[in-house]
Design an enzyme around this catalytic site. Structure first.
Site, PDB file in Angstrom:
ATOM      1  N   SER A 188       0.853  -1.187   0.000  1.00 35.61           N
ATOM      2  CA  SER A 188       0.000   0.000   0.000  1.00 35.61           C
ATOM      3  C   SER A 188       0.889   1.236   0.000  1.00 35.61           C
ATOM      4  O   SER A 188       2.117   1.117   0.009  1.00 35.61           O
ATOM      5  CB  SER A 188      -0.902  -0.003   1.230  1.00 35.61           C
ATOM      6  OG  SER A 188      -0.112   0.303   2.359  1.00 35.61           O
ATOM      7  N   LYS A 189       0.241   2.377   0.039  1.00 33.41           N
ATOM      8  CA  LYS A 189       0.988   3.645  -0.023  1.00 33.41           C
ATOM      9  C   LYS A 189       2.069   3.733   1.052  1.00 33.41           C
ATOM     10  O   LYS A 189       3.080   4.383   0.867  1.00 33.41           O
ATOM     11  CB  LYS A 189       0.015   4.815   0.136  1.00 33.41           C
ATOM     12  CG  LYS A 189      -0.824   5.020  -1.100  1.00 33.41           C
ATOM     13  CD  LYS A 189      -1.548   6.354  -1.050  1.00 33.41           C
ATOM     14  CE  LYS A 189      -2.531   6.457  -2.186  1.00 33.41           C
ATOM     15  NZ  LYS A 189      -3.922   6.411  -1.761  1.00 33.41           N
ATOM     16  N   ARG A 190       1.809   3.070   2.177  1.00 34.31           N
ATOM     17  CA  ARG A 190       2.785   3.109   3.274  1.00 34.31           C
ATOM     18  C   ARG A 190       4.150   2.579   2.839  1.00 34.31           C
ATOM     19  O   ARG A 190       5.175   2.942   3.397  1.00 34.31           O
ATOM     20  CB  ARG A 190       2.304   2.228   4.434  1.00 34.31           C
ATOM     21  CG  ARG A 190       1.280   2.862   5.327  1.00 34.31           C
ATOM     22  CD  ARG A 190       0.970   1.975   6.496  1.00 34.31           C
ATOM     23  NE  ARG A 190       0.518   0.650   6.084  1.00 34.31           N
ATOM     24  CZ  ARG A 190       1.112  -0.482   6.400  1.00 34.31           C
ATOM     25  NH1 ARG A 190       2.198  -0.469   7.147  1.00 34.31           N
ATOM     26  NH2 ARG A 190       0.641  -1.639   5.987  1.00 34.31           N
TER      27      ARG A 190
END
Ligand code: GLU
Length: 488
Positions: free
Chosen positions: A254-256
């Site tokens: 994910s964006k993390r």
């Protein structure tokens, strides 16, 4: 393989092209190229609310940028179009009407509230929320009554009871599902738009797709699709579900974990081929130890047999390493061309620079090229070649300047630079030699003060080249600035 290989990439235009989507596209593309087959690109835009033409454009532009050309499909033509689902509604109509006629599907008038109440009560009993078939056997009278009340029906597929559905997956092996776990599902919404699980089957069948290679998240859709092939007596493709991509902490990417869209990598200045090479290794393992592949090598080596069942882990460091390797292989002219928009954007270079400035830039870039993980980084590395001041002195650099001879070296070098008639490598060498002799210093004590005087740092690009590219005047100005600063 007897049947002609025809594979497809079928993005939903509801956002940018993500790493996972690009990887699916690539595995299809490689498979098609390897087997001399066709790679088809079509658009799955049945989610009318979330689909946009802008997303479609971005996805297609990114595919092209990555070098995945398609033989057939949207904007490429072909005799099995149209290639956008929203333009195929009448085609789908023929099939769902047939299912209705054959009682393999039925009209359902349940409202969203009724459905939610049903799901809730199943959840409370610890059962899988699913549709229990309230409208399965409506009498014509009951249907008429509901119509009169103004209710708009959906079309539901009548899931055959007690069936075992086997997916013979080319990557995961046999995966077994039971039809009893699957409630009758909607194939056409009340606005007449088919759902994904229905439209995808019609498209894959009519487009004669031989292999459906897609992300693991679609594995649970596959039994629904298989039931549809059977109900419509359509010939079925082979399935291959590629594992998820995880972040380094093993949770879903994910964006993390870093940028997830291709556009973000493109904007940072990753080279398309580096990204492609990296994506190829996300879940596919070549036979040997080789990691850098040309496109034709990838096509040659790729096989679904070596695509792993276990999840792939996205490692940004590896991508950076790979990109830096490809950057090193490029010519300085090529990298300069790619770097220019970033330099203009950062206000370091004017738009449309003069040819002499471009020549100068190429030389500068050739010194920095080895250090770049991606092109945008040029903006943080290049300022040392601009301006008449030193931005910052590191503590180690300041320490070196406390050395008794350091400031004297700098002073002398500045003077020589101002007097020099031409500024070429042998001249600079000679200056160092004479200063060394005069002050009785050599090696680090001779070169490092000049480096610090020019850059404020003990490390950096090749000193001789730096001095040359700064030019005598700018070099003198910077040394002057340093002297004033350190003496004050
Ligand atoms: N439109 C689907 C997606 O973007 C692809 C489905 C498929 O490949 O069958 O995830």
């Amino acid at each position: 393989m007897n049947q002609k290989v025809r594979v497809r990439f079928a993005p939903s235009p509801t956002g940018p092209l993500h790493i996972g989507g690009a990887r699916s596209a690539l595995f299809n593309w490689l498979f098609a190229r390897k087997h001399g087959g066709d790679f088809v690109v079509r658009i799955e835009d049945t989610d009318v609310e979330r689909s946009t033409l802008v997303s479609e454009e971005v996805i297609l532009a990114d595919l092209k940028w990555l070098g995945m050309t398609w033989d057939e499909g949207i904007f490429a033509g072909g005799d099995k179009g149209p290639y956008r689902q929203s333009e195929r509604l009448s085609l789908y109509g023929l099939y769902w009407e047939r299912l209705l006629e054959e009682k393999k599907a039925y009209l359902c008038y349940c409202t969203e509230e009724e459905l939610e109440a049903e799901r809730e009560s199943l959840r409370e009993k610890g059962q899988m929320p699913r549709y229990l078939g309230r409208c399965r056997d409506l009498t014509p009278e009951a249907r008429e009554k509901l119509e009169k009340e103004g209710k708009k029906p959906v079309v539901r597929f009548r899931v055959p009871p007690r069936e075992v559905i086997q997916v013979e997956d080319l990557i995961r092996g046999r995966v077994v599902f039971e039809s009893d776990g699957i409630g009758d599902f909607v194939i056409v919404k009340s606005d007449g738009i088919p759902t994904y699980n229905f439209a995808v089957v019609i498209d894959d069948a009519l487009m004669e797709i031989s292999h459906v290679i897609r992300g693991e998240e679609h594995l649970s859709n596959t039994p629904r699709q298989i039931m549809m092939y059977k109900a419509l007596d359509l010939s079925m493709p082979q399935f291959a579900h590629i594992s998820l991509i995880l972040g380094e902490d093993r949770s879903k990417m994910s964006k993390r974990h870093g940028a997830t869209s291709i556009k973000q990598y493109r904007e940072k200045g990753y080279l398309p081929h580096a990204l492609l090479n990296f994506l190829a290794l996300l879940g596919w393992a070549p036979e040997g130890e080789q990691e850098l592949f040309t496109l034709s090598e990838l096509v040659e080596e790729f096989s679904l047999d070596r695509v792993s069942k276990s999840p792939a882990v996205f490692n940004l460091k590896k991508l950076n390493w790979m990109n830096s390797e490809y950057i090193k292989k490029e010519s300085p002219e090529g990298i300069t061309r790619l770097a220019l928009p970033y330099l203009v954007g950062a206000g370091l270079i004017q738009d449309d620079p003069a040819p002499e400035q471009v020549d100068w830039l190429v030389k500068v870039v050739s010194l920095l090229q080895e250090q770049l993980d991606y092109i945008e980084e040029v903006v943080t590395l290049i300022p040392v070649f601009f301006g008449d001041q030193v931005e910052e002195f590191t503590p180690e650099a300041l320490e070196l300047m406390e050395e008794e001879s350091s400031l004297r070296v700098v002073e002398r070098f500045r003077k020589e630079a101002l007097q020099a008639e031409n500024w070429e490598a042998p001249v600079i060498k000679a200056i160092f030699k004479s200063i060394g002799k005069e002050l009785g210093v050599g090696g680090k004590k001779l070169f490092q003060p000049v480096r610090v005087g020019l850059t404020g740092n003990l490390q950096g690009p090749d000193l001789q080249s730096l001095i040359l590219l700064l030019g005598s005047q700018r070099a003198a100005n910077r040394l002057d600035y340093t002297l004033k600063k350190l003496k004050s």
